[in-house]
Design a protein around this motif. Structure first.
Motif, PDB file in Angstrom:
ATOM      1  N   TYR A 277      22.628  28.008   8.941  1.00 25.35           N
ATOM      2  CA  TYR A 277      21.601  28.962   9.345  1.00 25.35           C
ATOM      3  C   TYR A 277      21.110  28.597  10.747  1.00 25.35           C
TER       4      TYR A 277
ATOM      5  N   GLU B 167       9.073  31.435   6.817  1.00 27.90           N
ATOM      6  CA  GLU B 167       9.666  31.364   8.156  1.00 27.90           C
ATOM      7  C   GLU B 167      11.087  30.817   8.105  1.00 27.90           C
ATOM      8  N   SER B 168      11.790  31.132   7.021  1.00 30.88           N
ATOM      9  CA  SER B 168      13.122  30.577   6.813  1.00 30.88           C
ATOM     10  C   SER B 168      14.146  31.700   6.641  1.00 30.88           C
TER      11      SER B 168
ATOM     12  N   THR C 119      11.757  23.703   7.551  1.00 30.25           N
ATOM     13  CA  THR C 119      11.905  23.928   6.112  1.00 30.25           C
ATOM     14  C   THR C 119      13.123  23.203   5.558  1.00 30.25           C
ATOM     15  N   ASN C 120      14.170  23.051   6.345  1.00 25.26           N
ATOM     16  CA  ASN C 120      15.393  22.392   5.880  1.00 25.26           C
ATOM     17  C   ASN C 120      15.140  20.953   5.447  1.00 25.26           C
TER      18      ASN C 120
ATOM     19  N   ASP D  21      21.135  23.286   8.523  1.00 25.41           N
ATOM     20  CA  ASP D  21      20.991  23.422   9.976  1.00 25.41           C
ATOM     21  C   ASP D  21      22.206  24.100  10.593  1.00 25.41           C
TER      22      ASP D  21
ATOM     23  N   GLU E  92      15.553  24.093  11.285  1.00 22.78           N
ATOM     24  CA  GLU E  92      14.159  24.465  11.079  1.00 22.78           C
ATOM     25  C   GLU E  92      13.494  23.425  10.195  1.00 22.78           C
TER      26      GLU E  92
ATOM     27  N   TYR F 213       9.177  29.804   1.998  1.00 23.19           N
ATOM     28  CA  TYR F 213      10.347  30.219   2.781  1.00 23.19           C
ATOM     29  C   TYR F 213       9.983  31.335   3.751  1.00 23.19           C
TER      30      TYR F 213
ATOM     31  N   SER G  53      19.450  27.870  -1.425  1.00 24.66           N
ATOM     32  CA  SER G  53      19.371  26.434  -1.134  1.00 24.66           C
ATOM     33  C   SER G  53      19.910  25.603  -2.286  1.00 24.66           C
TER      34      SER G  53
END
Length: 80
Positions: free
Chosen positions: A11, A57-58, A16-17, A8, A14, A55, A65
């Motif tokens: 980047y 929308e990441s 996905t995190n 968070d 979101e 990923y 990661s």
């Protein structure tokens, strides 16, 4: 929790995190239960497991990661 916060902060926050943190944590725990100690092997296995996440929308991917997770693990080991 630490990986989620790092992602968070590094980047942007979101959804996905959260999933990344869960999968990475499970992967590391599984490695510990299998008595794996080689961080390279742990990293590659984590990359493979993180590959199951979308990923699309990441801002990052499976390797970045996993690399961040292993870096945080190393920092934790060095503190102890």
């Amino acid at each position: 929790v630490t990986l989620h916060k790092w992602l968070d902060d590094e980047y942007c926050p979101e959804e996905t995190n959260i999933k990344i943190s869960e999968v990475a944590s499970h992967s590391f725990y599984k490695s510990l239960m299998e008595k794996k100690t080689d961080l390279g092997e742990i990293l590659l296995e984590m990359v493979q497991e993180l590959g199951s996440i979308s990923y699309q929308e990441s801002f990052h991917g499976a390797f970045s990661s996993a690399n961040a997770a292993v870096d945080l693990i190393i920092q934790r080991i060095q503190q102890d």
